[in-house]
Scaffold this motif. Structure first.
Motif, short mmCIF file in Angstrom:
data_model
loop_
_atom_site.label_atom_id
_atom_site.label_comp_id
_atom_site.label_asym_id
_atom_site.label_seq_id
_atom_site.Cartn_x
_atom_site.Cartn_y
_atom_site.Cartn_z
N ASP A 119 0.83 -1.20 0.00
CA ASP A 119 0.00 0.00 0.00
C ASP A 119 0.87 1.26 0.00
O ASP A 119 0.56 2.25 -0.63
N GLY A 120 2.01 1.17 0.72
CA GLY A 120 2.90 2.32 0.73
C GLY A 120 3.59 2.53 -0.59
O GLY A 120 3.97 3.64 -0.95
N ALA A 121 3.75 1.42 -1.37
CA ALA A 121 4.39 1.56 -2.68
C ALA A 121 3.47 2.11 -3.73
O ALA A 121 3.88 2.42 -4.82
N SER A 122 2.18 2.21 -3.39
CA SER A 122 1.23 2.76 -4.36
C SER A 122 1.56 4.22 -4.61
O SER A 122 2.25 4.88 -3.84
N THR A 123 1.02 4.69 -5.69
CA THR A 123 1.28 6.07 -6.07
C THR A 123 0.67 7.01 -5.03
O THR A 123 -0.44 6.76 -4.56
N PRO A 124 1.28 8.06 -4.63
CA PRO A 124 0.74 8.95 -3.62
C PRO A 124 -0.45 9.73 -4.14
O PRO A 124 -0.70 9.82 -5.33
N ALA A 125 -1.20 10.33 -3.20
CA ALA A 125 -2.43 11.03 -3.58
C ALA A 125 -2.15 12.25 -4.42
O ALA A 125 -2.95 12.66 -5.22
N ALA A 126 -1.00 12.86 -4.23
CA ALA A 126 -0.66 14.05 -5.01
C ALA A 126 0.79 13.95 -5.44
O ALA A 126 1.62 13.40 -4.73
N PRO A 127 1.12 14.45 -6.62
CA PRO A 127 2.50 14.39 -7.07
C PRO A 127 3.41 15.14 -6.12
O PRO A 127 3.01 16.12 -5.51
N PRO A 128 4.65 14.70 -5.94
CA PRO A 128 5.57 15.42 -5.06
C PRO A 128 5.85 16.80 -5.60
O PRO A 128 5.70 17.09 -6.78
N SER A 129 6.31 17.65 -4.65
CA SER A 129 6.55 19.04 -5.04
C SER A 129 7.62 19.15 -6.12
O SER A 129 7.58 20.04 -6.96
N SER A 130 8.59 18.24 -6.10
CA SER A 130 9.64 18.29 -7.12
C SER A 130 9.07 18.07 -8.52
O SER A 130 9.54 18.66 -9.49
N GLN A 131 8.02 17.24 -8.62
CA GLN A 131 7.41 17.02 -9.92
C GLN A 131 6.70 18.28 -10.41
O GLN A 131 6.78 18.63 -11.59
N TRP A 132 6.02 18.99 -9.49
CA TRP A 132 5.37 20.23 -9.89
C TRP A 132 6.40 21.28 -10.29
O TRP A 132 6.16 22.08 -11.19
N ARG A 133 7.54 21.29 -9.58
CA ARG A 133 8.60 22.23 -9.99
C ARG A 133 9.13 21.87 -11.38
O ARG A 133 9.45 22.76 -12.19
N ASP A 134 9.22 20.59 -11.66
CA ASP A 134 9.67 20.15 -12.97
C ASP A 134 8.66 20.56 -14.05
O ASP A 134 9.04 20.99 -15.14
N VAL A 135 7.36 20.43 -13.72
CA VAL A 135 6.32 20.85 -14.66
C VAL A 135 6.42 22.35 -14.93
O VAL A 135 6.33 22.81 -16.07
N TRP A 136 6.59 23.14 -13.86
CA TRP A 136 6.69 24.59 -14.03
C TRP A 136 7.94 24.96 -14.83
O TRP A 136 7.90 25.86 -15.67
N ARG A 137 9.05 24.27 -14.59
CA ARG A 137 10.28 24.55 -15.34
C ARG A 137 10.09 24.24 -16.82
O ARG A 137 10.53 25.01 -17.69
N GLN A 138 9.42 23.15 -17.11
CA GLN A 138 9.16 22.81 -18.51
C GLN A 138 8.17 23.78 -19.14
O GLN A 138 8.31 24.16 -20.31
N PHE A 139 7.18 24.20 -18.35
CA PHE A 139 6.19 25.16 -18.86
C PHE A 139 6.85 26.48 -19.22
O PHE A 139 6.50 27.11 -20.22
#
Length: 309
Positions: free
Chosen positions: A10-30
């Motif tokens: 259950d802990g290996a399942s995907t988390p409820a929200a993407p980690p903050s580093s992923q959102w920073r990566d999205v913003w950097r790409q945007f």
């Protein structure tokens, strides 16, 4: 006692929200998408114009001044006046607030319907066929005549119940939202079907995760990316649809300006006063183009293959 294997899975399942580093990566790409960044700045300026503008420009959009009708650009009226002496700058601000409110509300309705139908269709095999047939039925319908029929049939009853402005607003956002969810549903269904074969979903199934928890915790957070992209594009579609209805005379009443209504009122005198058509037309075009470019930038930024380049 808690089963350690179950806790690990259950802990290996995907988390409820993407980690903050992923959102920073999205913003950097945007930010690398030059068109999307320009569009974001333009859209922010449009929001400031329609929301903060009336705090600086105190003339009411519905104020009539017959003595000042049909004036050109001047200091008292920077964008001129219409045939009833109403200030065009104030009308553009008020019309923008209404048009954007219609776009956002209708988008939320369409997004909620499309996401719900897409998730249920992709996750529950028994519902896939009937929900997809329903989606294809709506896709086959001629949407503009259907919208015109809905507005013609229900505008007067709702106007008597909620008032002309409130009834028209509710009818238009419901009509646009109820006829704009199909593309979102198909996109979300495809994402859910691909997601069901992922390892963390199979692991969560193996430990007996209830379906509701599975959808809310594991499925929905992983389809947020296409939903967010569909949201940005849905705003543009809703604004254009509302403008088309108002341009055809089936939108808001004359004392409740929208950009489409301003176009409708200016058509009769278009040759004499062309700026009355150009100004709201440019407002609609710039807003829709900005939202579309923002959606393109989000789509590229949230695509893992694009982020790896």
């Amino acid at each position: 006692m808690t089963d350690p294997l179950a806790a690990t899975l259950d802990g290996a399942s995907t988390p409820a929200a993407p980690p903050s580093s992923q959102w920073r990566d999205v913003w950097r790409q945007f930010r690398r998408h030059r068109g999307a960044m320009i569009a974001l700045v333009l859209f922010a300026l449009i929001l400031m114009f329609v929301l903060a503008g009336p705090l600086l420009w105190r003339i009411e959009a519905t104020h009539l001044d017959i003595r000042a009708r049909n004036q050109g650009f001047s200091w008292p009226h920077p964008l001129g006046t219409d045939q009833l002496g109403r200030d065009m700058l104030a009308q553009l601000m008020a019309g923008g607030r209404i048009s954007l409110a219609v776009g956002l509300t209708a988008m939320l309705i369409a997004l909620t319907l499309g996401s719900l139908i897409g998730i249920l269709s992709g996750y529950v095999r028994a519902l896939d066929a009937p929900l997809m047939r329903l989606t294809e039925l709506f896709l086959a319908l001629p949407l503009l005549p259907l919208l015109l029929l809905m507005v013609t049939l229900f505008r007067e009853p709702l106007a008597r119940t909620l008032g002309p402005a409130g009834g028209t607003f509710l009818l238009i956002v419901l009509a646009i939202g109820a006829t704009s969810w199909m593309q979102t549903a198909r996109i979300v269904r495809g994402e859910v079907l691909a997601l069901k074969e992922r390892d963390f979903i199979l692991a969560a199934h193996s430990i007996g995760t209830p379906p509701i928890r599975m959808i809310l915790r594991h499925v929905l957070p992983n389809v947020l990316s296409p939903i967010m992209v569909a949201a940005t594009l849905g705003i543009a579609t809703a604004i254009i649809t509302e403008s088309a209805l108002s341009f055809l005379g089936l939108g808001f009443p004359p004392d409740f300006p929208t950009w489409g209504r301003l176009l409708y009122d200016a058509v009769d005198q278009m040759q004499q006063y062309p700026w009355r058509v150009i100004l709201p037309g440019m407002a609609i075009s710039v807003t829709v183009l900005s939202v579309n470019y923002i959606g393109d930038g989000l789509r590229d930024a949230m695509d893992p293959r694009s982020r790896r380049r």
